[in-house]
Scaffold this active site. Structure first.
Site, PDB file in Angstrom:
ATOM      1  N   GLY A   1     -73.814  74.426  36.907  1.00  0.00           N
ATOM      2  CA  GLY A   1     -73.966  74.479  35.557  1.00  0.00           C
ATOM      3  C   GLY A   1     -73.661  75.649  34.924  1.00  0.00           C
ATOM      4  O   GLY A   1     -73.903  76.531  35.416  1.00  0.00           O
ATOM      5  N   CYS A   2     -73.302  75.729  33.513  1.00  0.00           N
ATOM      6  CA  CYS A   2     -73.056  77.015  33.060  1.00  0.00           C
ATOM      7  C   CYS A   2     -74.397  77.928  32.805  1.00  0.00           C
ATOM      8  O   CYS A   2     -74.093  78.939  33.409  1.00  0.00           O
ATOM      9  CB  CYS A   2     -72.579  76.654  31.503  1.00  0.00           C
ATOM     10  SG  CYS A   2     -73.811  75.707  30.231  1.00  0.00           S
ATOM     11  N   HIS A   3     -75.493  77.302  32.508  1.00  0.00           N
ATOM     12  CA  HIS A   3     -76.776  78.564  32.501  1.00  0.00           C
ATOM     13  C   HIS A   3     -76.827  78.689  33.925  1.00  0.00           C
ATOM     14  O   HIS A   3     -77.321  79.744  34.462  1.00  0.00           O
ATOM     15  CB  HIS A   3     -77.771  77.605  31.883  1.00  0.00           C
ATOM     16  CG  HIS A   3     -77.606  77.323  30.495  1.00  0.00           C
ATOM     17  ND1 HIS A   3     -77.891  77.958  29.461  1.00  0.00           N
ATOM     18  CD2 HIS A   3     -77.391  75.962  30.153  1.00  0.00           C
ATOM     19  CE1 HIS A   3     -77.614  77.523  28.264  1.00  0.00           C
ATOM     20  NE2 HIS A   3     -77.438  76.387  28.772  1.00  0.00           N
TER      21      HIS A   3
ATOM     22  N   PHE B   1     -70.526  85.436  29.562  1.00  0.00           N
ATOM     23  CA  PHE B   1     -69.398  84.459  30.107  1.00  0.00           C
ATOM     24  C   PHE B   1     -69.148  83.578  29.132  1.00  0.00           C
ATOM     25  O   PHE B   1     -69.938  83.143  28.252  1.00  0.00           O
ATOM     26  CB  PHE B   1     -69.486  84.281  31.585  1.00  0.00           C
ATOM     27  CG  PHE B   1     -70.450  83.307  32.005  1.00  0.00           C
ATOM     28  CD1 PHE B   1     -70.491  82.139  32.150  1.00  0.00           C
ATOM     29  CD2 PHE B   1     -71.921  83.912  32.272  1.00  0.00           C
ATOM     30  CE1 PHE B   1     -71.642  81.227  32.431  1.00  0.00           C
ATOM     31  CE2 PHE B   1     -73.013  83.141  32.368  1.00  0.00           C
ATOM     32  CZ  PHE B   1     -72.694  81.860  32.525  1.00  0.00           C
TER      33      PHE B   1
END
Length: 310
Positions: free
Chosen positions: A115-117, A282
């Protein structure tokens, strides 16, 4: 002979960005279905089983269904959903996470994109937890500031119509990324995580504040920075800012790495107060999604890991 790749769900935000990164490459042959066949189970099953690798860009239930359609033992599946992130038999697709992770991804037929987080959180916490600087029982909090594209089609439509507004969400403290954040950071308990969405499309900042005096060895700010720099010293896509860079950074822009696969870590802090703030910045659609998928695909295919990425 080009590698045959099928993106199941290529019409979504992540799928479109993956396709954009792959369609210019002469070592890739994209298997694409017509609009009429995109939701046809038999057509999708044929595409999945004829591909060298499949990238799933689907909601969780649909991703599970798609993975079940794969009967070809030689087909590799890279899933971008939450469905398999802590599932047995799936390899976590964060090559920089720990020694041997890159090799495990390259050898796997079932890879789950982070996941991004979670990418930012694990990048900050895992190296320190591995060394015992952050004990497994230590209580951790984290916050994030994210572009609205991470919320999917409904949130994108909301913000691009002018109706969206900045807000804290996941107020019940049960964000879907918590299981992977806990597991792959080596923590005994999930962190308290409070994310915020803002009025910009792409970009992500994840912050992990630390009371250094509460850690067993009471490390100073430079010790934390040095340990993270050592962990990522040879990485192409993850870098730790120098003390001089962080001192000069009076602000951090969430979208500074838009459309790239780069992740930059800052270690801010005050030794007199024995406090530190670990910050990862990012692109939520780059290193946090499509860029990560392409990086994992490159490892599986045995080509240059950075091919098609900046």
């Amino acid at each position: 002979m080009p590698h045959k790749i099928f993106i199941d769900g290529e019409a979504g935000t992540t799928g479109l960005q993956i396709r954009e990164r792959l369609q210019k490459r002469d070592d890739i042959q994209l298997i694409q279905l017509s609009d009429a066949n995109r939701k046809d189970t038999n057509a999708r099953k044929d595409a999945i089983n004829s591909a060298d690798a499949v990238i799933l860009c689907l909601p969780d239930d649909a991703a599970r269904e798609a993975a079940a359609l794969c009967e070809n033992p030689d087909t590799c599946i890279i899933d971008a959903s939450t469905a398999f992130r802590v599932a047995e038999g799936w390899t976590y697709g964060f090559p920089e996470m720990t020694d041997g992770q890159r090799e495990a991804i390259a050898a796997s037929k079932r890879i789950t994109n982070p996941g991004c987080h979670a990418t930012g959180f694990i990048a900050l916490v895992r190296p320190l937890a591995e060394l015992g600087i952050i004990p497994p029982f230590f209580p951790i909090t984290a916050t994030s500031l994210s572009g609205y594209t991470g919320g999917g089609k409904s949130m994108i439509a909301e913000f691009e119509s002018g109706q969206g507004h900045e807000r804290v969400y996941a107020t019940a403290l049960a964000h879907k990324h918590l299981p992977e954040m806990q597991l792959y950071s080596g923590l005994e308990n999930p962190p308290i995580f409070s994310p915020t969405v803002a009025k910009f499309p792409q970009g992500l900042i994840v912050e992990v504040p630390l009371h250094l005096w509460a850690l067993p060895d009471e490390p100073d700010v430079e010790a934390i920075r040095s340990l993270l720099q050592a962990h990522y010293a040879d990485e192409r896509f993850v870098r730790v800012a120098t003390a001089e860079e962080s001192a000069a950074a009076k602000a951090v822009d969430a979208d500074q790495f838009r459309d790239t696969n780069q992740l930059l870590i800052h270690v801010f802090g005050d030794d007199d107060m024995q406090t530190a703030n670990l910050v990862a910045v990012f692109d939520n659609l780059g290193k946090g999604a499509s860029g990560a998928a392409v990086q994992n695909l490159n490892l599986v295919l045995g080509v240059d890991e950075s091919l098609g990425l900046i």
